[in-house]
Structures are given as structure tokens and as C-alpha cells.
Write a protein that holds these residues in place. Structure first.
Motif, mmCIF file in Angstrom:
data_model
loop_
_atom_site.group_PDB
_atom_site.id
_atom_site.type_symbol
_atom_site.label_atom_id
_atom_site.label_comp_id
_atom_site.label_asym_id
_atom_site.label_seq_id
_atom_site.Cartn_x
_atom_site.Cartn_y
_atom_site.Cartn_z
ATOM 1 N N ASP A 14 -2.296 10.453 -0.398
ATOM 2 C CA ASP A 14 -2.457 10.116 1.020
ATOM 3 C C ASP A 14 -2.602 8.607 1.178
ATOM 4 N N ASN A 15 -1.492 7.889 0.966
ATOM 5 C CA ASN A 15 -1.535 6.428 1.030
ATOM 6 C C ASN A 15 -0.522 5.856 2.026
ATOM 7 N N GLY A 16 0.049 6.708 2.844
ATOM 8 C CA GLY A 16 0.986 6.241 3.860
ATOM 9 C C GLY A 16 2.410 6.067 3.384
ATOM 10 N N GLN A 17 2.665 6.263 2.085
ATOM 11 C CA GLN A 17 3.996 6.020 1.546
ATOM 12 C C GLN A 17 4.941 7.201 1.741
ATOM 13 N N ALA A 18 4.377 8.374 1.998
ATOM 14 C CA ALA A 18 5.230 9.548 2.200
ATOM 15 C C ALA A 18 6.122 9.352 3.426
ATOM 16 N N GLY A 19 5.580 8.730 4.470
ATOM 17 C CA GLY A 19 6.369 8.476 5.668
ATOM 18 C C GLY A 19 7.551 7.559 5.396
ATOM 19 N N THR A 20 7.328 6.579 4.525
ATOM 20 C CA THR A 20 8.423 5.692 4.129
ATOM 21 C C THR A 20 9.500 6.466 3.401
ATOM 22 N N LEU A 21 9.072 7.398 2.559
ATOM 23 C CA LEU A 21 10.017 8.230 1.818
ATOM 24 C C LEU A 21 10.822 9.117 2.765
ATOM 25 N N TYR A 22 10.151 9.727 3.718
ATOM 26 C CA TYR A 22 10.820 10.664 4.622
ATOM 27 C C TYR A 22 11.807 9.958 5.546
ATOM 28 N N GLY A 23 11.478 8.735 5.963
ATOM 29 C CA GLY A 23 12.301 8.026 6.928
ATOM 30 C C GLY A 23 11.926 8.385 8.356
ATOM 31 N N GLY A 71 5.852 2.930 -4.520
ATOM 32 C CA GLY A 71 4.557 2.469 -5.008
ATOM 33 C C GLY A 71 4.646 1.199 -5.835
ATOM 34 N N LYS A 72 5.834 0.933 -6.387
ATOM 35 C CA LYS A 72 6.036 -0.280 -7.174
ATOM 36 C C LYS A 72 6.586 -1.429 -6.333
ATOM 37 N N GLY A 73 6.628 -1.228 -5.018
ATOM 38 C CA GLY A 73 7.064 -2.289 -4.123
ATOM 39 C C GLY A 73 8.548 -2.299 -3.816
ATOM 40 N N TYR A 74 9.264 -1.266 -4.234
ATOM 41 C CA TYR A 74 10.699 -1.231 -3.963
ATOM 42 C C TYR A 74 10.942 -0.882 -2.500
ATOM 43 N N PRO A 75 11.749 -1.682 -1.791
ATOM 44 C CA PRO A 75 12.039 -1.403 -0.374
ATOM 45 C C PRO A 75 13.131 -0.350 -0.245
ATOM 46 N N ILE A 76 12.751 0.890 -0.203
ATOM 47 C CA ILE A 76 13.719 1.985 -0.271
ATOM 48 C C ILE A 76 14.659 1.983 0.932
ATOM 49 N N TYR A 77 15.932 2.276 0.670
ATOM 50 C CA TYR A 77 16.954 2.374 1.702
ATOM 51 C C TYR A 77 17.446 3.817 1.774
ATOM 52 N N SER A 78 17.943 4.210 2.938
ATOM 53 C CA SER A 78 18.402 5.593 3.103
ATOM 54 C C SER A 78 19.520 5.937 2.113
ATOM 55 N N THR A 79 20.344 4.940 1.784
ATOM 56 C CA THR A 79 21.445 5.185 0.844
ATOM 57 C C THR A 79 20.959 5.456 -0.578
#
Length: 320
Positions: A14-23, A71-79
Motif C-alpha cells: 500500500d504505497n500508491g504505486q499500484a495506481g501507477t501500474l494500473y494507469g 519501485g526502482k524509479g522507472y517511469p513506466i509507460y503504457s507501451t
């Protein structure tokens, strides 16, 4: 008749990163459902993946690894979901962090340029380790773009003093003599893709300034004759359309503290006969020389629109 549907439960921290993953509005997961043939139900930090066993395990591995990258700071893209899925389909034990975290360059818009497939990673490593690298494969596999990104990175870090980008001006169904304008205007359409890559990486203004200062040079291959190119990062694009003599001329222009990348697609030779291609001949003649590396790409490395990979596959299939 029963189907072998399974379910896999995943819980994220529960660190807020799941939302980044989901988009936004779960757009990443919706696209992943369509491409992987699974059903994904995500609420908060909990995710449920349903589908055939192989597909479920593949998607579970993908989302867990992409979550780890965030979590390692990678700026994930939808692609990255499509790219990561292709990597894991070819090798389910692959580590995406070994590929995606290899930062090549950060654009003016803070977009991180990194390899997206195993062969792209091998290509980047080869460019770092060899003075001359050949990248051979179909359109859309990132051969030229990654080479230009490596060139810009080398320039901005002071490894080289200039970038030289060149292409053979070979007519693909057109005759240069019938095109309007002087020689520069006639060949400019052939060099446009190189301008596009620079504009994307540096921004149009910065790219224009460096070209004006002659720190970056974009010119037809014929303009390289008689020169010695030292302390430069040199890229020969569309090399399948060089003749044996042109390829030899180019490779012997390379001076001290320079490196060269040669890219091409041997299935798209515009010369009168395919056997004349300097790229094909170079692969036969130079493959055993230390310091020269040949990297191959295939349709699985296509990083353009998903339809591009299907188009390449359809054309390959039509030959059989």
C-alpha cells in the motif's frame, strides 16, 4: 465440457504505486486483458487475474516485475506492458529490469529511452563495447532510433565531438532527376527520418542549433567520400541500399576516437539486384573481425504500432 480456467490473486504494498501500474482508469490493465487474453479485476492494492494457466502466469509475472520497476524509479509507460509481454513470451524467466533499466538517454521531455527487447539490449551493449556495429532487421525494431539515441548520449557526455548521420540516396520507385529543387532539396526526403529522430530526442530547436553549428551533420553517403571522420559518432542508415564499393568507402572513413553504427533491412533492398547490397556482402566479409559486431532483429523486436508486427508476419508468410 469444462475449461481449464484458473485464478491468481496478487496483493501489492500500500504505497500508491499500484495506481501507477494500473494507469488512468485502469487503461493499462484493459489493454493487457485484450493483448494477453485474460480477465483482470483490480481494486486498490489487490488484483485477480483469470484465464488459461499459461496466460495467467505470464501476466502475473509481468505485472509483478513492472510493479518492481516502478519501485526502482522507472517511469513506466503504457507501451511497456506490450513490450514486457513479448519479452516474457519468448523467455518466461527473463528479468525486465535487466532490459528496461538500461537508461540510454533522457529526452528534453524527460522521456527515458531504454531498450524494450532482449535484442535491443544486446544491440546497446554491442555499441558500447565495439567500434563498429551492424544492426540488421525489419522496420520498426528501433535500429536507427536507438543508434541516434546512443550518438546523442555520447555527444552530450563528451565522448565524441560530433555526430554524422548519413544515408544512401537510392530511389525507391522514384527518380531523383524528376524531383524539384537543387541536390540538397532532392535528397532531403531520404534524410527526413534522421531529422525526425533528432527532433524527438533533442527537441527541434536544440537539434537545429547543433546542425547549424555543424556539430551534427546529416548528409547523403556520397558526401562522405574522401573524408576522415575522427572523434565522431557515425551512423549509416538504410545500408541495404549501399553497393559493395559504397560500404567499403564508408567503413574506411572512420578515424581515431570514432565509432560507427550501420543499420539496414536486408528484405528491403532497392538496388537493381539484391546481391549487390553492400550490407549483405559486409556481413559475409567482416563477421569474424574483432571489434566489429553484428546484431540481428526480427519481428518480435518491432516497437511500433502493434499492427506493424502483424504486417511483417503477413508478408513473411506470403513468401512461403
Amino acid at each position: 465440457m469444462t475449461t481449464n480456467i484458473i485464478h491468481r490473486e496478487i496483493s501489492f504494498a500500500d504505497n500508491g504505486q499500484a495506481g501507477t501500474l494500473y494507469g488512468e482508469l485502469n487503461k493499462n490493465l484493459i489493454a493487457l486483458e485484450k493483448s494477453a487474453g485474460v480477465s483482470i479485476n483490480a481494486r486498490g492494492t489487490d488484483m485477480r487475474i483469470s484465464g488459461m494457466p499459461h496466460d495467467v502466469e505470464l501476466v502475473a509475472t509481468l505485472v509483478e516485475q513492472l510493479y518492481g520497476l516502478i519501485g526502482k524509479g522507472y517511469p513506466i509507460y503504457s507501451t511497456d506492458f506490450a513490450f514486457g509481454l513479448k519479452v516474457l513470451e519468448s523467455n518466461p524467466k527473463a528479468r525486465l529490469d535487466k532490459i528496461f533499466l538500461d537508461k540510454v538517454y533522457v529526452t528534453t521531455h524527460n522521456r527515458v529511452i531504454s531498450p524494450k527487447t532482449r535484442n535491443q539490449k544486446l544491440y546497446i551493449d554491442a555499441i558500447r563495447q565495439n567500434d563498429i556495429v551492424f544492426g540488421i532487421g525489419p522496420a520498426g525494431t528501433g535500429k536507427t532510433y536507438l543508434a541516434v539515441a546512443m550518438a546523442v548520449s555520447a555527444l552530450t557526455s563528451g565522448q565524441v565531438r560530433s555526430i554524422i548521420l548519413t544515408r544512401p540516396a537510392v530511389e525507391a520507385g522514384e527518380k531523383l532527376g524528376f524531383l524539384p529543387g537543387d541536390l540538397a532539396q532532392k535528397v532531403n526526403p531520404y534524410l527526413r527520418p534522421l531529422h525526425d529522430a533528432l527532433n524527438d530526442l533533442l527537441g527541434p530547436e536544440r537539434a537545429f542549433d547543433l546542425i547549424e553549428q555543424e556539430i551534427i551533420e546529416i548528409a547523403p553517403l556520397a558526401f562522405m567520400r574522401g573524408r576522415t571522420l575522427s572523434n565522431a559518432f557515425i551512423i549509416l542508415d538504410e545500408a541495404q541500399n549501399t553497393t559493395r564499393e559504397q560500404m567499403k568507402m564508408f567503413l574506411t572513413r572512420i578515424g581515431f576516437d570514432s565509432r560507427a553504427v550501420v543499420t539496414g533491412d536486408t528484405t528491403q533492398v532497392d538496388l537493381p539486384t539484391r546481391s549487390q547490397s553492400g550490407l549483405l556482402q559486409a556481413k559475409k566479409i567482416l563477421s569474424t573481425i574483432e571489434g566489429i559486431s553484428f546484431c540481428s532483429f526480427s519481428k518480435v523486436d518491432v516497437v511500433r504500432h502493434p499492427l506493424v508486427q502483424k504486417i511483417i508476419h503477413a508478408y513473411e508468410k506470403s513468401k512461403s
